[in-house]
Enzyme design. Sequence first.
Site, PDB file in Angstrom:
ATOM      1  N   GLU A 126       0.762  -1.267   0.050  1.00  0.00           N
ATOM      2  CA  GLU A 126      -0.030   0.204  -0.067  1.00  0.00           C
ATOM      3  C   GLU A 126       0.918   1.103   0.192  1.00  0.00           C
ATOM      4  O   GLU A 126       1.842   1.238   0.219  1.00  0.00           O
ATOM      5  CB  GLU A 126      -0.855   0.110   1.256  1.00  0.00           C
ATOM      6  CG  GLU A 126      -0.207  -0.203   2.707  1.00  0.00           C
ATOM      7  CD  GLU A 126      -0.961  -0.650   3.564  1.00  0.00           C
ATOM      8  OE1 GLU A 126      -1.956  -1.287   3.541  1.00  0.00           O
ATOM      9  OE2 GLU A 126      -0.880  -0.057   4.552  1.00  0.00           O
ATOM     10  N   LYS A 128       2.694   4.446   1.011  1.00  0.00           N
ATOM     11  CA  LYS A 128       3.285   5.090   2.165  1.00  0.00           C
ATOM     12  C   LYS A 128       2.794   6.562   2.394  1.00  0.00           C
ATOM     13  O   LYS A 128       3.576   7.194   1.466  1.00  0.00           O
ATOM     14  CB  LYS A 128       4.718   4.858   2.511  1.00  0.00           C
ATOM     15  CG  LYS A 128       5.275   5.320   3.924  1.00  0.00           C
ATOM     16  CD  LYS A 128       6.588   5.048   3.980  1.00  0.00           C
ATOM     17  CE  LYS A 128       7.230   5.472   5.167  1.00  0.00           C
ATOM     18  NZ  LYS A 128       7.028   7.041   5.792  1.00  0.00           N
ATOM     19  N   ASP A 130       2.784  10.327   3.252  1.00  0.00           N
ATOM     20  CA  ASP A 130       3.525  11.341   3.945  1.00  0.00           C
ATOM     21  C   ASP A 130       2.721  12.146   4.828  1.00  0.00           C
ATOM     22  O   ASP A 130       2.408  13.316   4.164  1.00  0.00           O
ATOM     23  CB  ASP A 130       4.347  12.114   2.881  1.00  0.00           C
ATOM     24  CG  ASP A 130       5.449  12.889   3.591  1.00  0.00           C
ATOM     25  OD1 ASP A 130       5.778  12.590   4.659  1.00  0.00           O
ATOM     26  OD2 ASP A 130       6.375  13.704   3.005  1.00  0.00           O
ATOM     27  N   TYR A 235      -5.320   3.166   7.142  1.00  0.00           N
ATOM     28  CA  TYR A 235      -4.448   1.740   6.678  1.00  0.00           C
ATOM     29  C   TYR A 235      -4.442   0.663   7.709  1.00  0.00           C
ATOM     30  O   TYR A 235      -3.422  -0.265   7.411  1.00  0.00           O
ATOM     31  CB  TYR A 235      -3.061   2.468   6.639  1.00  0.00           C
ATOM     32  CG  TYR A 235      -2.217   2.992   7.931  1.00  0.00           C
ATOM     33  CD1 TYR A 235      -1.752   2.111   8.616  1.00  0.00           C
ATOM     34  CD2 TYR A 235      -2.284   4.492   8.278  1.00  0.00           C
ATOM     35  CE1 TYR A 235      -1.229   2.665  10.024  1.00  0.00           C
ATOM     36  CE2 TYR A 235      -1.614   4.930   9.320  1.00  0.00           C
ATOM     37  CZ  TYR A 235      -1.177   4.046  10.165  1.00  0.00           C
ATOM     38  OH  TYR A 235      -0.523   4.532  11.501  1.00  0.00           O
ATOM     39  N   LYS A 322      11.317   2.893   0.834  1.00  0.00           N
ATOM     40  CA  LYS A 322      11.226   4.409   0.659  1.00  0.00           C
ATOM     41  C   LYS A 322      11.742   4.698  -0.472  1.00  0.00           C
ATOM     42  O   LYS A 322      13.026   4.345  -1.096  1.00  0.00           O
ATOM     43  CB  LYS A 322      12.331   5.267   1.847  1.00  0.00           C
ATOM     44  CG  LYS A 322      11.569   4.852   3.211  1.00  0.00           C
ATOM     45  CD  LYS A 322      10.361   5.757   3.434  1.00  0.00           C
ATOM     46  CE  LYS A 322      10.858   7.211   3.472  1.00  0.00           C
ATOM     47  NZ  LYS A 322      11.510   7.626   4.761  1.00  0.00           N
ATOM     48  N   CYS A 413      23.445  45.951   1.311  1.00  0.00           N
ATOM     49  CA  CYS A 413      22.586  44.866   1.819  1.00  0.00           C
ATOM     50  C   CYS A 413      21.013  44.817   1.116  1.00  0.00           C
ATOM     51  O   CYS A 413      20.570  46.012   0.600  1.00  0.00           O
ATOM     52  CB  CYS A 413      22.108  45.342   3.401  1.00  0.00           C
ATOM     53  SG  CYS A 413      20.896  44.365   3.907  1.00  0.00           S
ATOM     54  N   CYS A 416      18.450  46.856   3.664  1.00  0.00           N
ATOM     55  CA  CYS A 416      18.498  48.293   4.220  1.00  0.00           C
ATOM     56  C   CYS A 416      19.339  48.922   3.372  1.00  0.00           C
ATOM     57  O   CYS A 416      19.801  50.266   3.504  1.00  0.00           O
ATOM     58  CB  CYS A 416      19.093  48.131   5.683  1.00  0.00           C
ATOM     59  SG  CYS A 416      20.754  47.522   5.873  1.00  0.00           S
ATOM     60  N   CYS A 431      25.993  42.548   6.899  1.00  0.00           N
ATOM     61  CA  CYS A 431      25.271  43.558   6.753  1.00  0.00           C
ATOM     62  C   CYS A 431      25.599  44.329   8.432  1.00  0.00           C
ATOM     63  O   CYS A 431      25.210  43.627   9.266  1.00  0.00           O
ATOM     64  CB  CYS A 431      23.828  43.638   6.865  1.00  0.00           C
ATOM     65  SG  CYS A 431      23.026  45.303   7.067  1.00  0.00           S
ATOM     66  N   CYS A 436      18.841  46.722  10.828  1.00  0.00           N
ATOM     67  CA  CYS A 436      18.487  46.211   9.481  1.00  0.00           C
ATOM     68  C   CYS A 436      17.007  45.510   9.655  1.00  0.00           C
ATOM     69  O   CYS A 436      17.035  44.585  10.373  1.00  0.00           O
ATOM     70  CB  CYS A 436      19.350  45.405   8.748  1.00  0.00           C
ATOM     71  SG  CYS A 436      18.768  44.598   7.270  1.00  0.00           S
TER      72      CYS A 436
END
Length: 671
Positions: A126, A128, A130, A235, A322, A413, A416, A431, A436
């Site tokens: 089945e 997997k 996430d 599951y 995996k 930068c 800024c 910077c 900033c």
Amino acid sequence: MDIQEKIEKLRKEIELNSYLYYVEDNPKLEDYEYDKLFRELETLEKEHPELITPDSPTQRVGGISEKFEAVPHKNRLYSLENSNDENELKKWYERVLKDLNPATGQMSLFGTVENTKDIDIPLACEYKIDGLAVALTYKNGSFVQGLTRGDGLIGEDITNNLKAIKSIPLKLFEPVDVEVRGEIYMPVSSFEKLNQKQEENGQKTFANPRNAAAGSIRQLDPKITAQRDLSIWIYGGIFEGKNAPKSHSQTMKKLKELGFKTNKITVVKGIEGAIGCIKKIDEVRKGLDFATDGVVIKVDDIHSQNELGFTSRVPKWATAYKFPPEAVWTNLKEVAFQVGRTGVITPVAILEPVNLAGSVVGRASLYNFDEIKRLDIMEGDRVLVKKAAEIIPKVLKAEKTDKSKPFKMPECCPCCDFKLIEKENEVGLWCPNSICPDVLKGKIEYFVSKYAMDIEGFGEGIIAQLIDRGMVKTWADLYTLTLFDFMKLDLIKEKSATNLINALEMSKNCKLNKFINALGIRLVGKESADILCQYFKTIDEMKAATVEDLAGIDGIGEKMARNIYEFFHDKNNIKTIERGLKLGVKPVNTYTISDNLKLKGKSFVITGTLVEFSRDKAQEILKSLGAKTPSSVSKNTDYVIAGENPGSKLDKAKALGITVLNEEEFKEMIN
């Protein structure tokens, strides 16, 4: 027909059509017809509140929780062993055949272990998913409780939030008692819409669908969860009694008949059949509307599962294959630059958007200028991108095209416009502007984070508003804010503002090590802050220390020592600290300072769950005795403390020959 009968009929009709829409993806009613039924039920229940039941479709969104209660699981949730290639899968299968008792069950049909190559027992394959694992309990067909996986032994009660997910049935088609296991996920299409909405509102976007699902399911307000378009794949399930299913595939069939949205399952013969199934799933997975990072393979027969049993952390009858981390080629449009909380400038690859491991990626870190030189990166290059640890997009290599051209190194930068500087003995550009806005945002975000002052509620959007409006210029300014100040911010109402004020007030009584970490001293993190608090009782003692004093502490080093010294000799830093203390911040050193630090210099890693100590408490005790407590095992680790259900750290420790202590041995050592 009396009112109660009418209400029951409406509920059944709504539940059936919810099932057809959210589980079967085969709606039989138009939306307006469904809404009409729902409004009719709501009206009747308002007129007759005594007839409202917890499993009514109108009760999907409950009240706001103060926190999630920790609840022990009735049946433990285990992790899964991972297999990363076909050889590992075959070794797992050989262990399964070897461990099954050949004198009982179906194994008696297949002969001895020497002939395992010819043995093909049924395996269930089945997707997997996430997502976020949960356990759902049904009594007499009604949903009564839902817990997060937690550590497998204890989870958090998120019942109200789970009720907000419409693919989770509140009432089953049969009045049975069952505990089911599932994976909460966010469809890829919904994830993309959510991130677009977050960007439009100036809020933080999510890294991937799993993070979005996890963040959504743990909202204290179920109404927010309900808006996030979450779903579930079931599951597994635990039935009891004589009529319990005899195989995993029968269990899944029964769960589907009860009204659950079940994970797609394919039963194959033997490991070669499983490998063939994995290859088919790999071909189609990129076109799915949910993130899948592999295939779970289970021995289908439940009698055989029981015979195989479990190790301390995983079932012997299942493994997870995996898929390799996905890497894709795309075009590098430009190299941009961003400034972090320490002022360091980080190059960022702006990419032609590409779908990578379940999410659309348009940016990737280039880490530093040395990495750019190593990869010989130019704007217009074709680049190979993958997600490091399946989360952070990273450029692996670059190939030149006819559009490749050198990019211009920044002189000022990007936030800024201050002229950038190079620091002696440091790689990169900085910077120097202490106010900033981007530097300030990074500093405040770090100050309020979990391992620093742990001030709840301060997201990036709120911090950005406080700084952009000039309301906060140092961390000490946070403690001057009023309820009215917070209510001036966009999307902040009185309740949210009150929560922020309360969180700030609670943070004033803090641990010294967390406070030192929160200050954001360059190179000083959580572990370094802990070490400093083992040697210095107060901030004043740290301020008085010389570079030599600091560098002589094991685990500090010369570079870090110089940074600490310079930080505590900067008049602006001292002014901010003094102001914060006057506003009520009270850092307390919880470490017992001893002249005889009997574990000084020793390195301990904790894995698994200890009975008498939380992990934080055990680490605090070790540090008070001079020890270091890194999170990972290495050749420099002296001891590993193994509690219940230890993870892969224990395996690594054994492989490296590191001394392993159980909890009793740990107690003897610290006593």
